[in-house]
Motif scaffolding. Structure first.
Motif, mmCIF file in Angstrom:
data_model
loop_
_atom_site.group_PDB
_atom_site.id
_atom_site.type_symbol
_atom_site.label_atom_id
_atom_site.label_comp_id
_atom_site.label_asym_id
_atom_site.label_seq_id
_atom_site.Cartn_x
_atom_site.Cartn_y
_atom_site.Cartn_z
ATOM 1 N N THR A 59 0.822 -1.209 0.000
ATOM 2 C CA THR A 59 0.000 0.000 0.000
ATOM 3 C C THR A 59 0.860 1.265 0.000
ATOM 4 O OG1 THR A 59 -1.716 -1.183 1.206
ATOM 5 C CG2 THR A 59 -1.859 1.220 1.188
ATOM 6 N N THR A 60 1.857 1.303 0.883
ATOM 7 C CA THR A 60 2.695 2.509 1.020
ATOM 8 C C THR A 60 3.959 2.434 0.160
ATOM 9 O OG1 THR A 60 3.974 1.598 2.863
ATOM 10 C CG2 THR A 60 1.935 2.804 3.412
ATOM 11 N N GLY A 124 8.455 3.853 -3.857
ATOM 12 C CA GLY A 124 7.767 4.872 -4.639
ATOM 13 C C GLY A 124 8.725 5.947 -5.128
ATOM 14 N N THR A 125 9.600 6.411 -4.225
ATOM 15 C CA THR A 125 10.563 7.464 -4.576
ATOM 16 C C THR A 125 11.919 6.900 -4.970
ATOM 17 O OG1 THR A 125 11.340 7.709 -2.301
ATOM 18 C CG2 THR A 125 9.456 9.079 -2.979
#
Length: 143
Positions: A59-60, A124-125
């Motif tokens: 999710t994160t 994500g990053t």
């Protein structure tokens, strides 16, 4: 070339048992080096769960990434063996830690010693993240 040496801690936080499967054997009819790395991965996921963490939160997109691995082979594992993998954290730093593994068979015969360097990572990053202090304390066995 000097041999790889993995230092073992005085105490371990968790021991898990993992039975060897027929597919874990190589052509020498003993535990293959590639299969041992997969077994360490399974043990590490169980270790992180024990600490209240996941290797990757879908999710994160926050989790861990392996920076390095060292394996010191000490003996053979065979089909029918149940490996006992003892684990502890070492070298807890701002961004990560090592997981140290001591692998024995059900009779206590040493199979391997290993270490994986784990970093906290934001998928994500694509950047490192600082290790949460409460998590660092759990890794050190402080709570």
């Amino acid at each position: 070339m000097p041999r790889v040496k993995v230092a073992l801690p005085d105490t371990f936080l968790l021991t898990v048992e993992i039975p060897l499967r027929i597919t874990d054997l190589n052509y020498g009819a003993h535990l293959g080096n590639d299969a041992l790395l997969g077994i360490l991965h399974e043990a590490r996921v169980q270790f992180l769960r024990f600490l209240g963490q996941v290797e990757l939160d879908p999710t994160t997109h926050i989790g861990h990434i392996m920076a390095d691995v060292a394996i010191e082979y000490k003996g053979e594992g065979f089909y029918g063996d149940t490996l006992q993998v003892q684990m502890a954290a070492a070298d807890v730093t701002k961004y990560g830690f090592d997981v140290v593994y001591w692998v024995k068979n059900q009779e206590g015969r040493e199979i391997a010693r290993a270490k994986t360097g784990m970093l906290c990572f934001d998928y994500g990053t694509r950047k490192l993240r600082p290790l949460d202090e409460a998590y660092a304390r759990r890794l050190r066995g402080e709570g």
